[in-house]
Design a protein around this motif. Sequence first.
Motif, mmCIF file in Angstrom:
data_model
loop_
_atom_site.group_PDB
_atom_site.id
_atom_site.type_symbol
_atom_site.label_atom_id
_atom_site.label_comp_id
_atom_site.label_asym_id
_atom_site.label_seq_id
_atom_site.Cartn_x
_atom_site.Cartn_y
_atom_site.Cartn_z
ATOM 1 N N PRO A 94 0.755 -1.236 0.178
ATOM 2 C CA PRO A 94 0.056 0.101 0.048
ATOM 3 C C PRO A 94 0.821 1.307 -0.024
ATOM 4 C CG PRO A 94 -0.141 -1.120 2.008
ATOM 5 C CD PRO A 94 0.598 -2.132 1.117
ATOM 6 N N ARG A 95 2.229 1.256 0.539
ATOM 7 C CA ARG A 95 2.926 2.239 0.425
ATOM 8 C C ARG A 95 3.155 3.060 -1.013
ATOM 9 N NH1 ARG A 95 7.875 0.756 4.551
ATOM 10 N NH2 ARG A 95 6.487 0.174 6.131
ATOM 11 N N LYS A 122 1.250 -9.038 13.448
ATOM 12 C CA LYS A 122 0.389 -10.051 13.516
ATOM 13 C C LYS A 122 1.112 -11.477 13.221
ATOM 14 C CE LYS A 122 -4.007 -8.219 12.630
ATOM 15 N NZ LYS A 122 -4.889 -7.604 11.438
ATOM 16 N N LYS A 151 2.248 -5.562 11.206
ATOM 17 C CA LYS A 151 3.404 -5.948 11.448
ATOM 18 C C LYS A 151 3.370 -6.856 12.619
ATOM 19 C CE LYS A 151 6.220 -1.723 10.262
ATOM 20 N NZ LYS A 151 6.846 -0.616 10.629
ATOM 21 N N ARG A 210 2.468 -1.802 6.632
ATOM 22 C CA ARG A 210 2.675 -1.215 7.973
ATOM 23 C C ARG A 210 1.284 -1.400 8.834
ATOM 24 N NH1 ARG A 210 0.986 4.688 5.554
ATOM 25 N NH2 ARG A 210 -0.162 3.914 3.974
ATOM 26 N N TYR A 211 0.321 -2.123 8.132
ATOM 27 C CA TYR A 211 -0.859 -2.441 9.127
ATOM 28 C C TYR A 211 -0.717 -3.619 9.881
ATOM 29 C CZ TYR A 211 -2.943 1.385 5.709
ATOM 30 O OH TYR A 211 -3.207 2.373 5.047
ATOM 31 N N HIS A 247 -7.073 -4.074 -1.251
ATOM 32 C CA HIS A 247 -6.383 -3.911 -0.050
ATOM 33 C C HIS A 247 -7.057 -4.104 1.126
ATOM 34 C CE1 HIS A 247 -3.263 -2.812 2.734
ATOM 35 N NE2 HIS A 247 -4.065 -1.795 3.266
ATOM 36 N N LYS A 263 1.605 -8.685 4.906
ATOM 37 C CA LYS A 263 2.051 -9.282 6.176
ATOM 38 C C LYS A 263 3.075 -8.137 6.456
ATOM 39 C CE LYS A 263 3.843 -12.813 9.034
ATOM 40 N NZ LYS A 263 5.098 -12.195 9.536
ATOM 41 N N LYS A 264 4.006 -7.779 5.491
ATOM 42 C CA LYS A 264 5.010 -6.990 5.866
ATOM 43 C C LYS A 264 4.754 -5.198 5.721
ATOM 44 C CE LYS A 264 8.552 -10.079 3.842
ATOM 45 N NZ LYS A 264 9.227 -10.124 2.788
ATOM 46 N N GLU A 297 -6.056 -11.941 5.694
ATOM 47 C CA GLU A 297 -4.776 -12.166 6.164
ATOM 48 C C GLU A 297 -5.092 -12.375 7.761
ATOM 49 O OE1 GLU A 297 -0.497 -12.250 5.725
ATOM 50 O OE2 GLU A 297 -2.049 -11.827 4.396
ATOM 51 N N LYS A 344 -6.548 -7.562 3.942
ATOM 52 C CA LYS A 344 -6.387 -7.268 5.469
ATOM 53 C C LYS A 344 -7.186 -8.252 6.132
ATOM 54 C CE LYS A 344 -6.673 -2.957 6.667
ATOM 55 N NZ LYS A 344 -6.790 -1.657 7.082
#
Lengths: 204, 340
Positions: A38-39, B237, B235, B232-233, A161, B229-230, A168, A165
């Motif tokens: 997302p960055r 988990k 980190k 920023r949201y 995205h 996973k990597k 995940e 999340k």
Amino acid sequence: MSVIVQFFSAALYIIFVQNLVFSGGYGSSEAIRTAARPRQLALFAVMVTYFSTVTSLLCKLIWLIPIFKTADATIAIVTFTLVLVVVYLITALLILKTLKGSGWKQEEKDRLLRQAGVSAFNTIVFAVPFINQRVAYTVPEAIGAGIGAGVAFIIATMLIHEGMKKIESNNEIPNCFKGTPAVFMYIAILAMAFTGFSGKSLFF
Amino acid sequence: MRKQKSSIDKVVKKESEASSFKTEMFTEAIVQNPVLVSTIGLCPVVAISTTLKSAILLSVITYLTMIFSQVLTASLLKKFPQWTRVALYTLCGMAIVAPYMLFMQKLFPEDMIALGIYLPLLTINPLITRQCERVAVKSTVKHAFVNAVSSASGYSAVLIMTGLVREIFGSGKIWGYNIFINHPATALTNPFGGFIIIGFMAVALRWYFKKIDPQYAEELAIHSRTSIKKSRYNKDKTSNEKIDENEPQRFEPNKEIEKDIDKKEEKPELEIKENQVVDQEPEIEKNQEISEKVAAENKKIEFTSQELEELMSKSLDDIINGTTNENQNDVDLGEEVPEK
């Protein structure tokens, strides 16, 4: 007034009614990959919007030349590809010139140029001139379609995205479905919703 | 915590050194499948591979563009800067797609119309850019050719399978001929149908990985390209890193047992230090007892010279018969003896 109406109607149609990523699958692989990082979204989205708008406009203007009006699909490919390549090369040269004395590291410059390359040579960018040609959009509509494609890409990426999340963090998803397969399924559901907006019959 | 690399990762490394066709094919087409693992070039798969015929036509053009671009890159484009090469790959794609369209207009005009604007879009295939930059730029022409064939095979396999499934269940046909499906699910011919099918194909591939290398399958589930996973949201988990205990795991030496063994080996050296003799008397006594027991055990299996001579004098058959009769139940036959 009619110019503004044409611009917005084309843009809104491309964004919502026929979201290019979900309804057509254009740029879906890049949307997934950008959603995973997302960055990069902001820069990538800006570049996609820029390339789709400029290419769409230039291709439309070229297609207004009388010689091209009777041209077939093969000439369209060659023309649109050359336009896209020229736009990309000029942009890359401008980036290089701008950053020459700016103190940026070579690695950062390379990364930016790579990003520009990926966003320029993307099916969502390349599809817009063909859609313009097929639907016979006017110049304001072509600009609207170009911007709309970029915005559609941003919306699609953000939706993917958010889904990623959730996927995940969900431990109830079977192991075989985790990661890519679950994301494909999630995009399929989103695509189904957007296809529904376009009025197509979904089943049978 | 440093994760142990899977055996498939090792295969991937080895293939770059010794690029045999089989390992290259296995790696590029299956382990790193462009669509199902790396999520590259999805647009043609989900949008136009709605019939077997269109999928095959797309596969042909994929092979041509991949081979042409990669071979050209490996032979001529290495010295160009990276940012110009990207544009040249597109021109390579155009050089193949434009004549191919002319060819299709003459031979398959109906299919050409069916493919619509998606056929020109094959000029820009991210798979070409990826493979050229990842492999062709750094390798010989031969290796680039092999890599192009193998990655195009992986891509085409997914295209053809998707096309076949969609034609059967979406149109009730195979290669245009009706098969008796009363209510075909026409929805499958839409892009979302394509996503559903490749989703299930990705599951099937993951299941296959689970069988041949569970660790790689686990890593794909956690660290796939689509993983955030990597980011920023997410980190902190780590809850997703659970491993199913029922699944077969690759053999790894137990590190805790290894540590215990090391400690035991180190103990005698520590205990014979002169300054610690008084404090460690009970332990020294224990060690002596153990060493005496071991010596006694060793004595048991020692033969006297007389016993050895007796053994030597016996015929081999006697010894075999004697042992088999006494310990018939303890004999481990191992592999089955083939019947004569």
